[in-house]
Design a protein around this motif. Structure first.
Motif, short mmCIF file in Angstrom:
data_model
loop_
_atom_site.label_atom_id
_atom_site.label_comp_id
_atom_site.label_asym_id
_atom_site.label_seq_id
_atom_site.Cartn_x
_atom_site.Cartn_y
_atom_site.Cartn_z
N ILE A 1 0.85 -1.19 0.00
CA ILE A 1 0.00 0.00 0.00
C ILE A 1 0.88 1.23 0.00
O ILE A 1 1.80 1.36 0.82
CB ILE A 1 -0.94 0.04 1.23
N LEU A 2 0.62 2.15 -0.94
CA LEU A 2 1.27 3.45 -0.93
C LEU A 2 0.30 4.43 -0.28
O LEU A 2 -0.86 4.53 -0.69
CB LEU A 2 1.61 3.88 -2.36
N PRO A 3 0.74 5.17 0.74
CA PRO A 3 -0.18 5.91 1.60
C PRO A 3 -0.48 7.33 1.13
O PRO A 3 0.24 7.92 0.31
CB PRO A 3 0.58 5.96 2.92
N GLU A 4 -1.54 7.88 1.68
CA GLU A 4 -1.79 9.32 1.60
C GLU A 4 -0.81 10.03 2.53
O GLU A 4 -0.26 9.45 3.46
CB GLU A 4 -3.23 9.63 2.04
N GLY A 5 -0.59 11.32 2.29
CA GLY A 5 0.22 12.11 3.19
C GLY A 5 1.72 12.01 2.95
O GLY A 5 2.50 12.55 3.74
N TRP A 6 2.13 11.33 1.86
CA TRP A 6 3.55 11.21 1.54
C TRP A 6 3.80 11.69 0.12
O TRP A 6 4.67 11.18 -0.59
CB TRP A 6 4.03 9.77 1.70
N GLY A 7 3.04 12.68 -0.33
CA GLY A 7 3.11 13.13 -1.70
C GLY A 7 4.24 14.10 -1.97
O GLY A 7 4.83 14.70 -1.08
N GLN A 8 4.51 14.25 -3.27
CA GLN A 8 5.52 15.18 -3.78
C GLN A 8 4.99 15.69 -5.11
O GLN A 8 5.21 15.09 -6.15
CB GLN A 8 6.85 14.47 -3.95
N GLY A 9 4.25 16.80 -5.07
CA GLY A 9 3.57 17.25 -6.27
C GLY A 9 2.46 16.28 -6.63
O GLY A 9 1.69 15.86 -5.78
N PHE B 1 8.21 22.45 7.69
CA PHE B 1 7.11 21.91 6.90
C PHE B 1 5.98 22.93 6.91
O PHE B 1 5.48 23.31 7.97
CB PHE B 1 6.62 20.58 7.47
N ILE B 2 5.59 23.38 5.73
CA ILE B 2 4.50 24.36 5.59
C ILE B 2 3.46 23.73 4.68
O ILE B 2 3.68 23.60 3.47
CB ILE B 2 5.00 25.69 5.01
N LYS B 3 2.35 23.31 5.27
CA LYS B 3 1.33 22.60 4.50
C LYS B 3 0.84 23.46 3.34
O LYS B 3 0.55 24.64 3.49
CB LYS B 3 0.15 22.21 5.39
N GLY B 4 0.80 22.84 2.16
CA GLY B 4 0.37 23.54 0.96
C GLY B 4 1.49 24.23 0.22
O GLY B 4 1.32 24.65 -0.93
N LEU B 5 2.66 24.35 0.87
CA LEU B 5 3.80 25.00 0.23
C LEU B 5 4.95 24.02 0.03
O LEU B 5 5.49 23.90 -1.07
CB LEU B 5 4.26 26.21 1.06
N THR B 6 5.35 23.31 1.09
CA THR B 6 6.38 22.28 0.97
C THR B 6 5.71 20.94 0.71
O THR B 6 4.54 20.73 1.06
CB THR B 6 7.22 22.20 2.25
N PRO B 7 6.42 19.99 0.08
CA PRO B 7 5.83 18.68 -0.20
C PRO B 7 5.35 17.99 1.07
O PRO B 7 5.97 18.09 2.13
CB PRO B 7 6.99 17.91 -0.85
N ASP B 8 4.25 17.24 0.96
CA ASP B 8 3.66 16.58 2.12
C ASP B 8 4.63 15.64 2.82
O ASP B 8 4.63 15.53 4.06
CB ASP B 8 2.41 15.79 1.71
N PHE B 9 5.47 14.94 2.06
CA PHE B 9 6.34 13.94 2.67
C PHE B 9 7.32 14.55 3.67
O PHE B 9 7.78 13.86 4.60
CB PHE B 9 7.10 13.15 1.59
N LEU B 10 7.64 15.84 3.51
CA LEU B 10 8.62 16.47 4.41
C LEU B 10 8.13 16.53 5.85
O LEU B 10 8.93 16.71 6.77
CB LEU B 10 8.97 17.87 3.92
#
Length: 262
Positions: free
Chosen positions: A18-26, A131-140
């Motif tokens: 399973i690849l999860p939500e919350g670990w995105g990059q673009g 980590f800035i939600k919406g600005l930096t990638p979620d995975f960070l």
């Protein structure tokens, strides 16, 4: 939100993960996690306990959160060395492939030391990437990244390249090769400090060579990282990096071809 350990636990060695939500990059999943999942499948299916010596990873298509099909194939297995291929697919589309070389230690009269760790400020004096939600990638949000030399992405620097420290915010239960694979890819392409504003960029291919077994280190280690750009033109660039443990012992060499859409 799934932790790193929980993600790897979904990899059953029978081809499922399973690849999860919350670990995105673009628009894609974080490539380091994809690489970690591929290697975890290899370990649970065919790797046979040999240490990783090198891998070459191609990001074929964007990976998305959800089920992933994993397939491994032993290309050749000798007394000491195994070479294997592992791939990940979603909706019958290959999203990534990894060619892996594993090799047991052998007696040798040849010993050449790896590169020495750079001189740089300690982690407590380095700039932690927020980590800035919406600005930096979620995975960070899952990692502790600190810049000790050079500038962060999109700062309009006159030069590329940087060095610093990397670790997990929530450390895995034990340190593994898969965990190091995830950590090394947290760093952005080496030329992004030169840009004055956000622009898409991604890894095209990634090769990493292991000089020592990361599993002999603590899971909460702050690893040292330094990258150099070899060249960048026509939207493509090449870089090489070295990774040391918290005591400055060389552990891995990394090389990437990346794309920059700016």
């Amino acid at each position: 939100m799934m932790t790193f350990d929980e993600i790897l636990a979904t990899v059953d060695g029978n081809g499922n993960g399973i690849l999860p939500e919350g670990w995105g990059q673009g628009r894609a999943l974080f490539g380091g996690l994809v690489g970690a999942v591929l290697f975890e499948h290899l370990v649970k299916s065919v790797a046979g306990g040999r240490p990783l010596r090198s891998f070459s990873l191609s990001f074929v298509a964007p990976a998305a959160p959800g089920p992933v099909s994993l397939r491994s194939e032993v290309l050749r297995e000798g007394k000491s060395v195994m070479q294997a291929l592992v791939s990940a697919s979603q909706d019958e589309q290959v999203v990534s492939t990894m060619l892996v070389s594993l090799g047991a230690a052998r007696d040798s009269a040849v010993a050449v030391a790896g590169p020495a760790a750079p001189s740089m400020p300690g982690p407590e004096k380095s700039m932690r990437l927020p980590f800035i939600k919406g600005l930096t990638p979620d995975f960070l949000d899952h990692f502790d990244i600190r810049y000790a030399k050079g500038m962060p992405p999109f700062s309009g620097s006159q030069a590329p390249d940087f060095a610093g420290y990397m670790g997990f915010k929530t450390a895995p239960s034990v340190m593994t090769t898969a965990a190091l694979i995830a950590l090394v890819d947290t760093w952005p392409p080496s030329v992004l400090p030169m840009l004055k504003g956000p622009a898409p960029a991604s890894s095209l291919t990634w090769t990493m060579e292991l000089l020592d077994d990361p599993a002999t280190r603590s899971a909460d280690t702050l690893w040292q990282y330094q990258v150099h750009t070899d060249q960048c033109s026509d939207g493509y660039g090449q870089s090489r990096a070295t990774i040391w443990d918290g005591d400055g012992n060389p552990v891995a060499l990394s090389r990437q071809t990346f794309t920059v859409f700016a």
